[in-house]
Design a protein around this motif. Structure first.
Motif, PDB file in Angstrom:
ATOM      1  N   VAL A 360     -14.356  -6.428  -4.505  1.00 39.76           N
ATOM      2  CA  VAL A 360     -14.543  -5.208  -3.698  1.00 39.76           C
ATOM      3  C   VAL A 360     -13.371  -5.057  -2.715  1.00 39.76           C
ATOM      4  O   VAL A 360     -12.819  -3.961  -2.544  1.00 39.76           O
ATOM      5  CB  VAL A 360     -15.898  -5.262  -2.945  1.00 39.76           C
ATOM      6  N   ILE A 361     -13.003  -6.179  -2.087  1.00 39.34           N
ATOM      7  CA  ILE A 361     -11.858  -6.152  -1.160  1.00 39.34           C
ATOM      8  C   ILE A 361     -10.604  -5.692  -1.907  1.00 39.34           C
ATOM      9  O   ILE A 361      -9.857  -4.831  -1.437  1.00 39.34           O
ATOM     10  CB  ILE A 361     -11.643  -7.562  -0.551  1.00 39.34           C
ATOM     11  N   GLY A 362     -10.399  -6.267  -3.089  1.00 42.00           N
ATOM     12  CA  GLY A 362      -9.210  -5.923  -3.882  1.00 42.00           C
ATOM     13  C   GLY A 362      -9.202  -4.474  -4.285  1.00 42.00           C
ATOM     14  O   GLY A 362      -8.172  -3.786  -4.186  1.00 42.00           O
ATOM     15  N   LEU A 363     -10.356  -3.974  -4.722  1.00 46.16           N
ATOM     16  CA  LEU A 363     -10.430  -2.592  -5.204  1.00 46.16           C
ATOM     17  C   LEU A 363     -10.208  -1.600  -4.063  1.00 46.16           C
ATOM     18  O   LEU A 363      -9.419  -0.649  -4.187  1.00 46.16           O
ATOM     19  CB  LEU A 363     -11.801  -2.365  -5.861  1.00 46.16           C
ATOM     20  N   LEU A 364     -10.892  -1.845  -2.963  1.00 48.77           N
ATOM     21  CA  LEU A 364     -10.754  -0.941  -1.817  1.00 48.77           C
ATOM     22  C   LEU A 364      -9.328  -1.012  -1.256  1.00 48.77           C
ATOM     23  O   LEU A 364      -8.708   0.028  -0.959  1.00 48.77           O
ATOM     24  CB  LEU A 364     -11.787  -1.320  -0.744  1.00 48.77           C
ATOM     25  N   GLY A 365      -8.826  -2.245  -1.126  1.00 51.78           N
ATOM     26  CA  GLY A 365      -7.462  -2.416  -0.618  1.00 51.78           C
ATOM     27  C   GLY A 365      -6.447  -1.765  -1.533  1.00 51.78           C
ATOM     28  O   GLY A 365      -5.482  -1.147  -1.075  1.00 51.78           O
ATOM     29  N   ALA A 366      -6.675  -1.862  -2.842  1.00 51.42           N
ATOM     30  CA  ALA A 366      -5.739  -1.274  -3.810  1.00 51.42           C
ATOM     31  C   ALA A 366      -5.749   0.246  -3.718  1.00 51.42           C
ATOM     32  O   ALA A 366      -4.697   0.891  -3.754  1.00 51.42           O
ATOM     33  CB  ALA A 366      -6.101  -1.720  -5.216  1.00 51.42           C
ATOM     34  N   ALA A 367      -6.945   0.826  -3.602  1.00 56.58           N
ATOM     35  CA  ALA A 367      -7.046   2.292  -3.511  1.00 56.58           C
ATOM     36  C   ALA A 367      -6.337   2.792  -2.254  1.00 56.58           C
ATOM     37  O   ALA A 367      -5.538   3.742  -2.305  1.00 56.58           O
ATOM     38  CB  ALA A 367      -8.510   2.714  -3.498  1.00 56.58           C
ATOM     39  N   LEU A 368      -6.607   2.127  -1.125  1.00 60.10           N
ATOM     40  CA  LEU A 368      -5.944   2.527   0.122  1.00 60.10           C
ATOM     41  C   LEU A 368      -4.448   2.247   0.034  1.00 60.10           C
ATOM     42  O   LEU A 368      -3.618   3.064   0.460  1.00 60.10           O
ATOM     43  CB  LEU A 368      -6.548   1.755   1.308  1.00 60.10           C
ATOM     44  N   GLY A 369      -4.111   1.080  -0.544  1.00 62.32           N
ATOM     45  CA  GLY A 369      -2.708   0.694  -0.664  1.00 62.32           C
ATOM     46  C   GLY A 369      -1.933   1.659  -1.529  1.00 62.32           C
ATOM     47  O   GLY A 369      -0.782   1.975  -1.236  1.00 62.32           O
ATOM     48  N   TYR A 370      -2.563   2.150  -2.593  1.00 63.96           N
ATOM     49  CA  TYR A 370      -1.854   3.108  -3.457  1.00 63.96           C
ATOM     50  C   TYR A 370      -1.539   4.378  -2.668  1.00 63.96           C
ATOM     51  O   TYR A 370      -0.415   4.889  -2.720  1.00 63.96           O
ATOM     52  CB  TYR A 370      -2.688   3.441  -4.696  1.00 63.96           C
ATOM     53  N   ALA A 371      -2.563   4.861  -1.936  1.00 66.09           N
ATOM     54  CA  ALA A 371      -2.362   6.087  -1.148  1.00 66.09           C
ATOM     55  C   ALA A 371      -1.272   5.878  -0.092  1.00 66.09           C
ATOM     56  O   ALA A 371      -0.369   6.713   0.062  1.00 66.09           O
ATOM     57  CB  ALA A 371      -3.668   6.502  -0.495  1.00 66.09           C
ATOM     58  N   VAL A 372      -1.356   4.736   0.599  1.00 70.61           N
ATOM     59  CA  VAL A 372      -0.368   4.453   1.657  1.00 70.61           C
ATOM     60  C   VAL A 372       1.032   4.277   1.050  1.00 70.61           C
ATOM     61  O   VAL A 372       2.021   4.835   1.535  1.00 70.61           O
ATOM     62  CB  VAL A 372      -0.780   3.182   2.444  1.00 70.61           C
ATOM     63  N   GLY A 373       1.104   3.504  -0.026  1.00 71.00           N
ATOM     64  CA  GLY A 373       2.396   3.238  -0.670  1.00 71.00           C
ATOM     65  C   GLY A 373       3.037   4.507  -1.188  1.00 71.00           C
ATOM     66  O   GLY A 373       4.245   4.721  -1.046  1.00 71.00           O
ATOM     67  N   LEU A 374       2.205   5.375  -1.781  1.00 70.96           N
ATOM     68  CA  LEU A 374       2.737   6.637  -2.315  1.00 70.96           C
ATOM     69  C   LEU A 374       3.254   7.507  -1.168  1.00 70.96           C
ATOM     70  O   LEU A 374       4.333   8.107  -1.265  1.00 70.96           O
ATOM     71  CB  LEU A 374       1.629   7.368  -3.089  1.00 70.96           C
ATOM     72  N   THR A 375       2.487   7.524  -0.081  1.00 74.71           N
ATOM     73  CA  THR A 375       2.906   8.311   1.090  1.00 74.71           C
ATOM     74  C   THR A 375       4.223   7.772   1.655  1.00 74.71           C
ATOM     75  O   THR A 375       5.134   8.554   1.967  1.00 74.71           O
ATOM     76  CB  THR A 375       1.810   8.260   2.183  1.00 74.71           C
ATOM     77  N   ILE A 376       4.311   6.442   1.757  1.00 77.28           N
ATOM     78  CA  ILE A 376       5.554   5.834   2.263  1.00 77.28           C
ATOM     79  C   ILE A 376       6.713   6.170   1.327  1.00 77.28           C
ATOM     80  O   ILE A 376       7.800   6.574   1.772  1.00 77.28           O
ATOM     81  CB  ILE A 376       5.390   4.299   2.402  1.00 77.28           C
ATOM     82  N   GLY A 377       6.472   6.006   0.027  1.00 76.27           N
ATOM     83  CA  GLY A 377       7.514   6.292  -0.967  1.00 76.27           C
ATOM     84  C   GLY A 377       8.007   7.727  -0.860  1.00 76.27           C
ATOM     85  O   GLY A 377       9.215   7.991  -0.854  1.00 76.27           O
ATOM     86  N   ILE A 378       7.060   8.660  -0.741  1.00 79.14           N
ATOM     87  CA  ILE A 378       7.426  10.085  -0.645  1.00 79.14           C
ATOM     88  C   ILE A 378       8.216  10.337   0.638  1.00 79.14           C
ATOM     89  O   ILE A 378       9.250  11.018   0.635  1.00 79.14           O
ATOM     90  CB  ILE A 378       6.152  10.967  -0.689  1.00 79.14           C
ATOM     91  N   THR A 379       7.738   9.740   1.744  1.00 79.48           N
ATOM     92  CA  THR A 379       8.400   9.959   3.037  1.00 79.48           C
ATOM     93  C   THR A 379       9.817   9.389   3.028  1.00 79.48           C
ATOM     94  O   THR A 379      10.763  10.051   3.462  1.00 79.48           O
ATOM     95  CB  THR A 379       7.574   9.278   4.161  1.00 79.48           C
ATOM     96  N   VAL A 380       9.952   8.165   2.494  1.00 77.46           N
ATOM     97  CA  VAL A 380      11.273   7.523   2.487  1.00 77.46           C
ATOM     98  C   VAL A 380      12.246   8.289   1.593  1.00 77.46           C
ATOM     99  O   VAL A 380      13.388   8.530   1.969  1.00 77.46           O
ATOM    100  CB  VAL A 380      11.153   6.046   2.029  1.00 77.46           C
ATOM    101  N   GLN A 381      11.788   8.691   0.428  1.00 79.65           N
ATOM    102  CA  GLN A 381      12.712   9.399  -0.473  1.00 79.65           C
ATOM    103  C   GLN A 381      13.128  10.753   0.104  1.00 79.65           C
ATOM    104  O   GLN A 381      14.224  11.219  -0.144  1.00 79.65           O
ATOM    105  CB  GLN A 381      12.127   9.533  -1.882  1.00 79.65           C
ATOM    106  N   ARG A 382      12.223  11.351   0.902  1.00 78.02           N
ATOM    107  CA  ARG A 382      12.576  12.632   1.525  1.00 78.02           C
ATOM    108  C   ARG A 382      13.690  12.463   2.550  1.00 78.02           C
ATOM    109  O   ARG A 382      14.515  13.345   2.739  1.00 78.02           O
ATOM    110  CB  ARG A 382      11.349  13.235   2.207  1.00 78.02           C
ATOM    111  N   SER A 383      13.657  11.320   3.230  1.00 78.37           N
ATOM    112  CA  SER A 383      14.658  11.103   4.277  1.00 78.37           C
ATOM    113  C   SER A 383      15.900  10.407   3.727  1.00 78.37           C
ATOM    114  O   SER A 383      16.783  10.044   4.482  1.00 78.37           O
ATOM    115  CB  SER A 383      14.038  10.262   5.406  1.00 78.37           C
TER     116      SER A 383
END
Lengths: 434, 219
Positions: A360-383
């Motif tokens: 459960v920890i892994g699944l929840l962490g992965a779902a949040l991590g994917y969202a956070v990682g994608l957001t970071i990736g999008i933000t970094v590539q924009r800048s």
């Protein structure tokens, strides 16, 4: 009490425990989220790099295609201005004399051009048989070049192209610019040439070459005026550069077809120079594209190398952290484990409780991590210089699935030892200690 | 119900081994309330854990319903415990994050029975805990905690309750209530083995054995 309670299940036990020990659970989720986020951000940036590379190369390819198309267009225009790059001469022709005088003094049968035109192997695209000599124009008392041409000879095995030079109709002639100017010759006017009255069809524009002192007539008329019936001096031929075959090879091919009847010389002219320039540009473009891709690949490799260090480090750190958190959780729940074992809960079920919790920890962490990682990736590539058309392009469903599967597995793997420890705890020892 | 034959258990305690239980034989039949009394450290708790299939002796036999739990594999032994034994401890050992209801229901994790939910409801009502249904152990009085533990021990309708100082942390009224519940259990055909050093508690037993230094000295 009017309700009927629901039986206890492992899931309910886990849910209640998670709600009770929120900090431990949150720290576990956070560590998986951080690890997944870093992984996803890294892969998102690599994806952005790939997309950016493809876009840059696509734009450059388009620009090059436009440039080459323009050059191709120019090339065709020059072709229309009769830029022949092969000259087929009689085999007896002294080439030294030819290069000195600019004319072939020897002749060959007109049938040679027919043999060439009927060959299915030939790669020349235009054939122009001519009879040409420098003569005295007795009526005007000046030396001119008389050229007889019948226009292009159609190629039997080739797609017909637009003729590059139309034949001069019988009884008519075309007059070079200088002759027309000096002798005040106008189109439609009749001139006398070696006792023959010929109508001027049109005046050629000024070229600044020997053509300005040339009179063109039909091939048959030229042969008759020069006393060379059935004979020609030369065949001008154009080997099309778009065929991709070097002119030298074409020259050998022509000589093979005509089996020693002729000499073939190559001439550099505007067409060949243009074609070569175009070929050079094409090669340079390909080289530039290869260099650009290599440069982008090097940059990608550098990024991959960085990711190759960061990603494993983060995953190991997260695994260790989750392992420690699970161990802490096991120790904290020692009495609970002892009493559950005492009332008959099997060791495997206790192990399962910790594995499911880790999942459960892994699944929840992965779902949040994917969202956070994608957001970071999008933000970094924009800048940065990595610009993609839209953020949606960076969403990678396969990566999401991999993260959602791998993170719970990693969390379970990290919890393996503590979970097994929990399952093997001796309830008697725990309860006796209490 | 429970038979213990010549049970001995020695603990390694530093360089000197400690004989916790020495050649103890004891039986508890259905409907019987047996007390084991003795000072702290006399081996009462070790005897109780051994009787419950949680701690194998070094020698001797334990029979629960005629079956030696230590001859079974761990899973079968756990199943036997879940089916036939109920534990009650001085420290209650309730799961701190579960409500009264969930604690009472927790044995259903070990043994799935169709009537568990209904029986939990009945036990909670019987022990006067209905108003505490969704309360956590930390929100209960000590008496309520022990009654919750008692309800939990009874969920799977065990044949015997092994109680280790169940009244040790309770006031007189709560202790009396718990002992009366245990007596009631024996009246319904259950067996109780109560370990205590409290004379009041052993007063409820039909038979009391006294232990000292791991041995039964009076029966």
């Amino acid at each position: 009490m009017t309700f009927l309670p629901k039986p206890m299940t492992v899931w309910r036990l886990i849910a209640k425990e998670i709600l009770h020990r929120k900090l431990n659970f949150a720290l576990g989720v956070f560590s998986v989220m951080a690890a997944s986020g870093v992984v996803v951000a890294q892969f998102t940036l690599l994806r952005a790099h790939d997309l950016s590379t493809e876009r840059i190369l696509h734009v450059k390819q388009k620009e090059a295609e436009l440039r080459l198309a323009k050059m191709e267009d120019d090339y065709r225009k020059y072709m229309k201005e009769l830029g022949f790059n092969l000259l087929i001469l009689p085999k007896e022709q002294d080439l030294t004399e030819f290069w000195q005088s600019g004319f072939a003094s020897e002749t060959m049968p007109e049938s040679v051009v027919t043999a060439l035109a009927n060959s299915e192997k030939i790669v020349v695209r235009h054939l122009l048989p001519i009879v040409q000599q420098r003569i005295e124009w007795p009526e005007q008392k000046r030396r001119i070049i008389l050229m007889g041409t019948r226009g292009e000879v159609p190629l039997v095995y080739r797609k017909p192209l637009e003729p590059m030079l139309l034949a001069v109709p019988p009884g008519k002639c075309v007059v070079g610019y200088e002759l027309a100017r000096d002798l005040a010759i106008k189109p439609g006017q009749n001139i006398m040439l070696r006792g023959n009255s010929i109508e001027v069809q049109y005046i050629r524009p000024e070229r600044g070459t020997a053509e300005d002192a040339t009179i063109w007539v039909g091939l048959a008329a030229g042969q008759k005026l020069l006393g060379l019936e059935g004979r020609i001096n030369a065949i001008e031929a154009l080997k099309c550069h778009c065929e991709g075959v070097p002119a030298e090879q074409t020259r050998e091919e022509v000589m093979r077809i005509l089996a020693g009847q002729v000499k073939v010389v190559l001439r550099e002219n505007k067409v060949t120079l243009r074609a070569k320039a175009r070929d050079r540009a094409k090669v340079e473009h390909v080289q530039a594209m290869v260099a650009e891709r290599a440069s982008r690949d090097r940059l990608k490799q550098a990024r991959e190398s960085l990711a190759g260090v960061i990603v494993p480090a983060v995953l190991v750190a997260a695994a260790v952290w989750i392992g420690l958190l699970t161990l802490s959780n096991v120790r904290e729940r020692a009495t609970e484990i002892g009493i559950l074992r005492a009332i008959g809960v099997r060791g495997r079920k206790i192990v399962g409780v910790f594995f499911i919790r880790a999942m459960v920890i892994g699944l929840l962490g992965a779902a949040l991590g994917y969202a956070v990682g994608l957001t970071i990736g999008i933000t970094v590539q924009r800048s940065s210089s990595l610009r993609v058309e839209s953020a949606g392009e960076l969403f990678d469903p396969l990566l999401m699935v991999i993260v959602l599967v791998a993170a719970p597995l990693l969390a379970m793997l990290a919890s393996w030892a503590p979970a097994m420890l929990a399952g093997r705890q001796d309830p008697a020892v725990i309860l006796a200690r209490e | 119900m429970l038979e213990i034959h010549n049970l001995s258990k020695r603990y390694a305690h530093g360089d000197e081994p400690v004989d916790a239980v020495v050649d103890v034989s004891l039986s508890v039949t259905p409907g019987e309330f047996v007390g084991v009394q003795g000072p702290s450290g006399c081996g009462k708790s070790t005897l109780l854990l051994a009787a419950g299939g949680l701690l194998a002796g070094d020698s001797g036999h334990v029979l629960l319903d005629g079956q030696d739990p230590y001859e079974l594999d761990p899973d079968a032994r756990a199943a036997l415990r879940a089916r036939r034994v109920g534990f009650v401890f001085q420290q209650f050992h309730l799961v701190p994050y579960l409500s009264v209801l969930d604690n009472v229901l927790s044995p259903s994790l070990a043994l799935k029975t169709d009537g568990a939910a209904g029986r939990a409801k009945m036990l909670i009502e019987h022990f006067g805990l209905t108003h505490r249904l969704h309360h956590k152990p930390g929100e209960l009085s000590t008496g309520e905690r022990q009654r919750t533990a008692l309800a939990r021990a009874l969920l799977n309708e065990p044949g015997i309750i092994l109680a280790d100082e169940p009244t040790g942390n309770l006031d007189a009224d709560s202790a009396r209530a718990v002992l009366e519940y245990l007596t009631e259990f024996t009246r319904d055909g259950g067996a109780v083995l109560l370990v205590t050093h409290d004379d009041r508690a052993s007063g409820y037993a039909q038979r009391t054995v006294r232990m000292r230094a791991g041995r039964i000295v009076e029966e």
